[in-house]
Write a protein that holds these residues in place. Structure first.
Motif, PDB file in Angstrom:
ATOM      1  N   ARG A  81       0.843  -1.202   0.000  1.00 23.83           N
ATOM      2  CA  ARG A  81       0.000   0.000   0.000  1.00 23.83           C
ATOM      3  C   ARG A  81       0.878   1.252   0.000  1.00 23.83           C
ATOM      4  NH1 ARG A  81      -4.828   0.411   4.184  1.00 23.83           N
ATOM      5  NH2 ARG A  81      -5.088   2.340   2.998  1.00 23.83           N
ATOM      6  N   SER A 134      -5.173   7.135   6.129  1.00 24.00           N
ATOM      7  CA  SER A 134      -4.502   6.117   5.306  1.00 24.00           C
ATOM      8  C   SER A 134      -3.088   5.873   5.812  1.00 24.00           C
ATOM      9  CB  SER A 134      -4.445   6.559   3.840  1.00 24.00           C
ATOM     10  OG  SER A 134      -5.738   6.720   3.341  1.00 24.00           O
ATOM     11  N   HIS A 147      -7.358  -2.942  -2.219  1.00 23.63           N
ATOM     12  CA  HIS A 147      -6.446  -1.861  -2.599  1.00 23.63           C
ATOM     13  C   HIS A 147      -6.055  -2.046  -4.064  1.00 23.63           C
ATOM     14  CE1 HIS A 147      -6.464  -1.070   1.625  1.00 23.63           C
ATOM     15  NE2 HIS A 147      -6.002  -2.286   1.875  1.00 23.63           N
TER      16      HIS A 147
END
Lengths: 334, 334
Positions: free
Chosen positions: A160, A174, B41
């Protein structure tokens, strides 16, 4: 300097005091790693010995052992699990150094700069799989599941983060999710393993896992501050790598969210330009908007939360050290 | 071309026939991999979908399933173990492509050439750990141990191979040890898992594991021949990488051991020079000294041994396919 696998002495004297209740167990962890990784093949042996010097604080094995001690005492499985956590951490550091093009780690050349990226990939894989071998040898399916799930989450967090490179809209939520996954998960897992193998109740395992999670988040926030504000000679590793990799971390996320529009544009210009002077160029903006104080305040909130997770544990020297480690995490300069 | 995770159709029609007795199970393996790897994601999801298209033959999952069928039938654990083996294989391919600086795999750009080495490192780690998660979820400590030990051996083989780069004295014994570890181990593990979860006896698990080991060695010898002699358009991946990486494989080891001194020196000169013409320049020497025939003869010896390992299994369609796969391995051009 002759490379050896021995890292029985942690990098900082402060840590040596914190680990005092488990000093003998830490020595055993070191011994187990050394014997588990010994190889008859000289190329592998040299690479492994060198790679294993690159860790340093040994916080994860210490957490396994201290959590065990805090719940009554350690058994042989704690030594194994502590070694597993340190191996996993070392493997991920070695792979991280490829990701960051880092040249220095713990005052030493990284594996990728001393050998090459290919050696780093293989060595990391080798250490990862050694960790799984040791973990499986204990004979606990629960531990295998916890460890596998945790490392998978770490990888997800890393991916990510990689996907968020160059994203100057990354928000604090996030960021927190990413550092929870990529860093705090291994702290949480270390504490959970320590508690489990000491016969802790489900609730104790959960609370110590949450303690580790909070501690890990605080640790990473401080790490990210040091990457922007630390002194390379003191920290002992390449700094400014987050900027080079266009990784937004908490100080910058905060700065971008509170800066006036004109200054925000100036900051974005600095972030988007190439070169090594960005750390210096950003410094006055980070100062003006208290970005570091803000980040430390957030880290301190997690530390407060971590300490509360320990509320119901019986008094012990190990418990005191678990509390004291939280202070080390937010005051450290290495 | 829209990347999907679906690889239910193996690369070659010959394989489709070989896998016929387990076609439905292969579809379930595909489905399990797809669902296990789905990510919310988008960056991760795209990377995983793409990376998982790079495998192709799916020999390892087929071996898990066929060995299960040959010993009475498959259970849900076979589907999981087949997916685990394929994930591990895919992860190692992705890391291999970093090691080999390979640009093409299964007619597609490799992850490292389409994204970068860093994406390859993380994706490989992510798939490795997913494999361990799935394996641990079955609840079998034995399986966790077998899988961890096998992947560790694979890494050891890869490291030995890396350490032997540029070593023009590498002999056939060391070469065999290296390919046994880096390739044959996963074949052996796949067969052992298949036999174990079908309730096979210790002896049956051992014999099928040895079948996989022999098959894997033969497979790698043929792979190494194709890297020197294959047609890139047919094989569908970058070839000549062993030469670029100064990796000695069986045809060259044989050539160097039997060539007359003057010709041996010429071969060494070609090996040590840079450039892309080495494959072509070596061709007449390899022809003259029957290096490919020799290598195929060695591969055939392992195939004969593999077939003998199946001697005591009860007759079944699955058994016939396990026998037939050995022929595919030494006659394949892909």
């Amino acid at each position: 300097m002759s490379p050896t696998l021995s890292r029985a002495e942690p990098a900082s004297p402060a840590l040596r005091d914190l680990y005092a209740p488990v000093a003998e167990e830490m020595r055993q962890v070191d011994e187990l790693m050394r014997s588990a990784l010994r190889s008859e093949h000289s190329y592998i042996d040299e690479l492994v010995r060198y790679g294993c010097m690159l860790g340093g604080k040994r916080l994860r094995p210490a957490l396994v052992l201290l959590c065990g001690k805090a719940l009554g005492g350690t058994v042989p499985a704690h030594i194994t699990m502590a070694a597993v956590m340190e191996l996993v951490h070392t493997a991920s550091l070695i792979h991280d150094d490829i990701l960051d093009d880092a040249a220095t780690r713990r005052h030493l050349a990284t594996v990728n700069s001393r050998w090459d990226n290919k050696a780093s990939v293989l060595l990391g894989d080798y250490l990862f799989t050694h960790a799984f071998c040791l973990a499986a040898a204990i004979g606990s399916v629960w531990a295998c599941q916890e460890i596998a799930r945790s490392i998978n989450l770490v990888c997800e967090g890393e991916l990510r983060q990689k996907g968020a490179r160059g994203d100057y809209h990354l928000n604090e939520t996030s960021y927190m999710e990413i550092i929870s996954a990529k860093t705090a998960t291994l702290y949480a897992c270390s504490c959970a393993l320590g508690a489990h193998f000491a016969g802790g109740t489900t609730e104790q395992v959960k609370q110590l896992s949450l303690y580790g999670q909070d501690l890990g988040i605080a640790f990473q926030i401080v790490d990210d501050v040091l990457d922007l504000a630390g002194d390379e000679a003191t920290v002992g590793k390449s700094l400014g790598t987050d900027l080079e990799q266009q990784k937004l971390t908490l100080p910058l996320i905060h700065l971008l969210s509170v800066a006036e529009p004109a200054q925000r544009r100036e900051v974005l210009d600095i972030l988007q330009c190439a070169g090594n002077h960005r750390r210096q160029a950003l410094s006055p903006y980070l100062e003006r908007y208290d970005a570091f104080s803000y980040s430390y305040a957030v880290a301190r909130q997690y530390i407060q939360s971590a300490i509360r997770r320990l509320d119901r544990l019986p008094p012990s020297v190990a418990l005191q050290q678990l509390q004291a480690i939280t202070e080390f995490v937010v005051t450290r300069s290495v």
